[in-house]
Design a protein around this motif. Structure first.
Motif, mmCIF file in Angstrom:
data_model
loop_
_atom_site.group_PDB
_atom_site.id
_atom_site.type_symbol
_atom_site.label_atom_id
_atom_site.label_comp_id
_atom_site.label_asym_id
_atom_site.label_seq_id
_atom_site.Cartn_x
_atom_site.Cartn_y
_atom_site.Cartn_z
ATOM 1 N N VAL A 413 0.950 -1.173 0.203
ATOM 2 C CA VAL A 413 0.409 0.137 0.018
ATOM 3 C C VAL A 413 0.749 0.854 -0.042
ATOM 4 N N LEU A 414 1.844 1.072 0.786
ATOM 5 C CA LEU A 414 2.570 2.341 0.776
ATOM 6 C C LEU A 414 3.525 2.599 -0.978
ATOM 7 N N THR A 415 3.919 1.754 -1.022
ATOM 8 C CA THR A 415 4.540 1.908 -2.084
ATOM 9 C C THR A 415 3.840 1.660 -3.999
ATOM 10 N N ALA A 416 2.417 1.527 -3.590
ATOM 11 C CA ALA A 416 1.512 1.801 -4.476
ATOM 12 C C ALA A 416 1.393 3.135 -4.223
ATOM 13 N N THR A 417 0.958 3.524 -2.715
ATOM 14 C CA THR A 417 1.009 5.447 -2.654
ATOM 15 C C THR A 417 1.581 6.044 -3.512
ATOM 16 N N GLU A 418 3.007 5.705 -2.817
ATOM 17 C CA GLU A 418 4.199 6.884 -3.346
ATOM 18 C C GLU A 418 4.089 6.720 -5.039
ATOM 19 N N ARG A 419 3.886 5.369 -5.625
ATOM 20 C CA ARG A 419 3.894 5.442 -7.046
ATOM 21 C C ARG A 419 2.180 6.661 -8.001
ATOM 22 N N PHE A 420 1.467 6.415 -7.241
ATOM 23 C CA PHE A 420 0.306 6.965 -7.716
ATOM 24 C C PHE A 420 0.842 8.600 -7.294
ATOM 25 N N LEU A 421 1.287 9.448 -6.360
ATOM 26 C CA LEU A 421 1.443 10.600 -6.357
ATOM 27 C C LEU A 421 1.839 10.811 -6.809
ATOM 28 N N LYS A 422 3.703 10.116 -7.210
ATOM 29 C CA LYS A 422 4.205 11.256 -8.491
ATOM 30 C C LYS A 422 3.674 10.856 -9.632
ATOM 31 N N ASP A 423 3.132 10.179 -10.075
ATOM 32 C CA ASP A 423 2.316 9.606 -11.395
ATOM 33 C C ASP A 423 1.284 10.982 -11.935
ATOM 34 N N HIS A 424 0.758 11.206 -10.685
ATOM 35 C CA HIS A 424 0.141 12.555 -10.358
ATOM 36 C C HIS A 424 0.685 13.644 -9.903
ATOM 37 N N ASN A 425 1.930 13.963 -10.286
ATOM 38 C CA ASN A 425 3.089 15.347 -10.409
ATOM 39 C C ASN A 425 2.917 15.998 -8.767
ATOM 40 N N VAL A 426 3.137 14.588 -7.531
ATOM 41 C CA VAL A 426 2.439 15.702 -6.498
ATOM 42 C C VAL A 426 4.040 15.491 -6.026
ATOM 43 N N ASP A 427 4.428 16.091 -4.855
ATOM 44 C CA ASP A 427 5.788 16.610 -4.417
ATOM 45 C C ASP A 427 5.326 14.955 -3.131
ATOM 46 N N THR A 428 6.229 14.174 -3.352
ATOM 47 C CA THR A 428 6.621 12.996 -1.866
ATOM 48 C C THR A 428 6.764 13.106 -1.245
ATOM 49 N N SER A 429 7.548 14.823 -0.643
ATOM 50 C CA SER A 429 8.497 14.606 0.818
ATOM 51 C C SER A 429 7.568 14.610 1.836
ATOM 52 N N SER A 430 6.565 15.247 2.094
ATOM 53 C CA SER A 430 5.831 15.026 3.054
ATOM 54 C C SER A 430 4.672 13.590 3.345
ATOM 55 N N PHE A 431 5.064 12.790 2.039
ATOM 56 C CA PHE A 431 5.154 10.910 1.735
ATOM 57 C C PHE A 431 6.449 11.066 2.367
ATOM 58 N N ASP A 432 7.301 10.734 2.167
ATOM 59 C CA ASP A 432 8.954 10.478 2.557
ATOM 60 C C ASP A 432 8.347 10.156 4.301
ATOM 61 N N SER A 433 8.409 11.745 4.721
ATOM 62 C CA SER A 433 8.727 11.699 6.199
ATOM 63 C C SER A 433 7.095 10.880 6.643
ATOM 64 N N ALA A 434 5.800 10.825 6.416
ATOM 65 C CA ALA A 434 4.952 10.198 6.528
ATOM 66 C C ALA A 434 5.439 8.624 6.938
ATOM 67 N N GLN A 435 6.236 8.079 6.066
ATOM 68 C CA GLN A 435 6.480 6.445 5.925
ATOM 69 C C GLN A 435 7.544 6.154 6.967
ATOM 70 N N LYS A 436 8.091 7.247 7.878
ATOM 71 C CA LYS A 436 9.145 6.792 8.625
ATOM 72 C C LYS A 436 8.766 7.177 9.758
ATOM 73 N N ILE A 437 7.776 7.795 10.060
ATOM 74 C CA ILE A 437 6.962 7.637 11.305
ATOM 75 C C ILE A 437 5.719 6.268 10.754
ATOM 76 N N ILE A 438 5.269 6.255 9.983
ATOM 77 C CA ILE A 438 4.271 4.437 9.913
ATOM 78 C C ILE A 438 5.464 3.290 10.569
ATOM 79 N N THR A 439 6.814 3.229 9.648
ATOM 80 C CA THR A 439 7.775 2.083 9.963
ATOM 81 C C THR A 439 8.107 2.385 11.289
ATOM 82 N N GLN A 440 8.209 3.021 12.107
ATOM 83 C CA GLN A 440 8.683 3.214 13.561
ATOM 84 C C GLN A 440 7.370 3.194 14.556
ATOM 85 N N ASN A 441 6.442 2.575 14.161
ATOM 86 C CA ASN A 441 5.238 2.929 15.467
ATOM 87 C C ASN A 441 4.360 1.826 14.952
ATOM 88 N N TYR A 442 4.837 0.247 14.776
ATOM 89 C CA TYR A 442 3.578 -0.478 14.452
ATOM 90 C C TYR A 442 3.710 -1.490 15.716
#
Length: 486
Positions: A413-442
């Motif tokens: 899901v995380l990978t697909a979300t990142e690819r989707f945002l890139k395909d739609h020309n969305v800056d993924t820096s916010s996604f990268d930051s959120a992903q780090k928090i997600i993977t550290q709190n599980y």
């Protein structure tokens, strides 16, 4: 799994009775998800098993009356001194018992033969038993492609995903928020134009890409509308007749509306379902994209259905050699005939009483619905597959498979979300930051105690967690890191 279910209903009368009532009986509540089981085949075999039991009970009741009559005749002949009836009175009860023994043995032999035929045969299970009512089968077939499920009001406080098993996550999680309003940088530092998208587009993309991204061959994906049971009547397409069961399929526009405009206990989730080897375990992920203003969040829940309980393994151990089979049936009939003979009338009475009570209850409810416009909770409480699951039957390999499916789905899901945002020309820096928090709190939830999963996504062995894993205490869930390799 369908074959095993069809075989087992022939071997256990209570299971056949309950399955027949649930799948083919009259009612107002929705039936839970099929989860890979062919309901038509199971319903046919359950009905065949129920009819065989009913026929046996009718015969045993007649023999029981004959047994009592022979005893009374014996008593009368002894007291009256009528010697011509003494022999009949003496051998009559023995003859009735012998006839009952033969009937019980024959019925059990037929049940075992039917179980072996459906479980080990090459023909499709549904062809090995007579059909049930045409309308009932049409309704069960529609459940295969269900895109809507009303859930019982009583489950709304804990788990609207009825019938999906035990929650694998320690708690409900929200991934995000992720800022999707900033455009990505193009060549030369210029800002690209963001391609417009909505939650439906994101769901569609994830559904199409998840199988290849996660590497889970055979992953089943579907958008499904979940509706609070007492609100089901608000959708005429779901409940065209309030005195009947809800439909299993509604127009896709309603499913999309439940994603874009959730409310009134109606929400659409993307359902990802992976079935383990032989259908023994089923891991389901439920996603809902939440687009609010400039941010995106994911609502994430993961559940697992365990293997079937122990009695579904009985068909594997039925004796097949001629001598062994004969001796097994001999012992069965010898030990069960007496209880079968005197319990037959009670079983017939119970069936008649249940049928009468059920019909009376439904008649009253339908009268109230028509005359008083009473609102009835028509949501499902569980599923047939979940009800008969038992985590105690899960092997180490199956627990590891469930964990592997969970990890792959989360990361997918995380990978697909990142690819989707890139395909739609969305800056993924916010996604990268959120992903780090997600993977550290599980956290991964224990399934039925400490014998399945421990914290951090590790597998417990002998109640001791093996391996390590991050255990953050804040934020939402994310993808667990695999256990460390020694």
């Amino acid at each position: 799994m369908t074959r095993r279910f069809c075989a087992t209903v022939h071997l256990y009368d209570d299971l056949a009775r309950d399955v027949d009532r649930e799948l083919t009986g009259d009612g107002l509540k929705a039936i839970g998800l099929t989860l890979g089981i062919n309901f038509v085949a199971v319903a046919r075999h359950a009905r065949a098993a129920v009819r065989r039991r009913q026929a046996l009970d009718r015969q045993l009741v007649a023999l029981g009356m004959l047994f009592i009559a022979s005893l009374l005749l014996a008593l009368w002949s002894l007291l009256g001194g009528d010697g011509s009836l003494v022999m009949v009175a003496v051998y009559g009860p023995a003859g009735v018992f012998a006839a009952s023994w033969i009937l019980v043995r024959h019925a059990e032999g037929r049940a075992r033969d039917a179980a072996q035929e459906v479980y080990r045969g090459a023909e499709k299970p549904e062809t090995l038993a007579p059909p049930v009512e045409q309308g009932t089968e049409a309704r069960l077939i529609e459940l295969k492609r269900a895109n809507v499920l009303p859930y019982a009001d009583e489950t709304a406080f804990a788990n609207p995903f009825v019938g999906s098993g035990k929650r694998l996550q320690e708690r409900e999680v929200i991934w995000g928020p992720i800022d999707v309003s900033e455009p990505a940088e193009g060549p030369g530092g210029t800002k690209l134009t963001i391609t417009d998208f909505d939650a439906i587009d994101l769901h569609t993309y994830v559904a199409r890409q998840m199988e290849s991204i996660s590497g889970l061959d055979g992953l089943r994906t579907r958008n499904r509308l979940y509706v609070l049971g007492s609100n089901a009547y608000m959708l005429p397409e779901l409940v065209p007749d309030r005195t009947r069961r809800p439909a299993a399929h509604v127009p896709k526009q309603l499913v999309q509306a439940g994603l874009q405009q959730p409310g009134a206990g109606m929400r659409t989730h993307l359902c990802l379902e992976r079935v383990g080897e032989g259908g023994r375990i089923i891991v389901s992920m439920y996603l809902r994209a939440i687009l609010a203003g400039p941010s995106l969040s994911w609502e994430v829940a993961v559940y697992a259905v365990p293997p079937l309980e122990a009695r579904f393994q009985t068909v594997d151990h039925l004796p097949v050699a001629r001598g062994d089979r004969w001796w097994s049936l001999f012992k069965y009939a010898t030990t069960r005939t007496w209880s079968e003979l005197w319990g037959a009338s009670g079983r017939m009475s119970e069936r008649s009483r249940w049928r009468h009570d059920n019909e009376r209850t439904l008649r009253k409810l339908r009268r109230k619905i028509k005359n008083q416009h009473v609102v009835v909770d028509q949501g499902a409480v569980t599923s047939l597959r979940e009800r008969h699951g038992d985590w105690g039957q899960a092997t180490y390999a199956e627990r590891m498979d469930a964990l592997d499916f969970l990890v792959r789905l989360q990361q997918g899901v995380l990978t697909a979300t990142e690819r989707f945002l890139k395909d739609h020309n969305v800056d993924t820096s916010s996604f990268d930051s959120a992903q780090k928090i997600i993977t550290q709190n599980y956290h991964v939830n224990n399934v039925n105690g400490p014998s399945i999963f421990g914290a951090g996504g590790t597998i417990n062995q002998n109640n001791n967690p093996q391996g390590g894993g991050p255990q953050g205490g804040q934020g939402g869930g994310g993808t667990p890191s695999p256990p460390a390799t020694p």
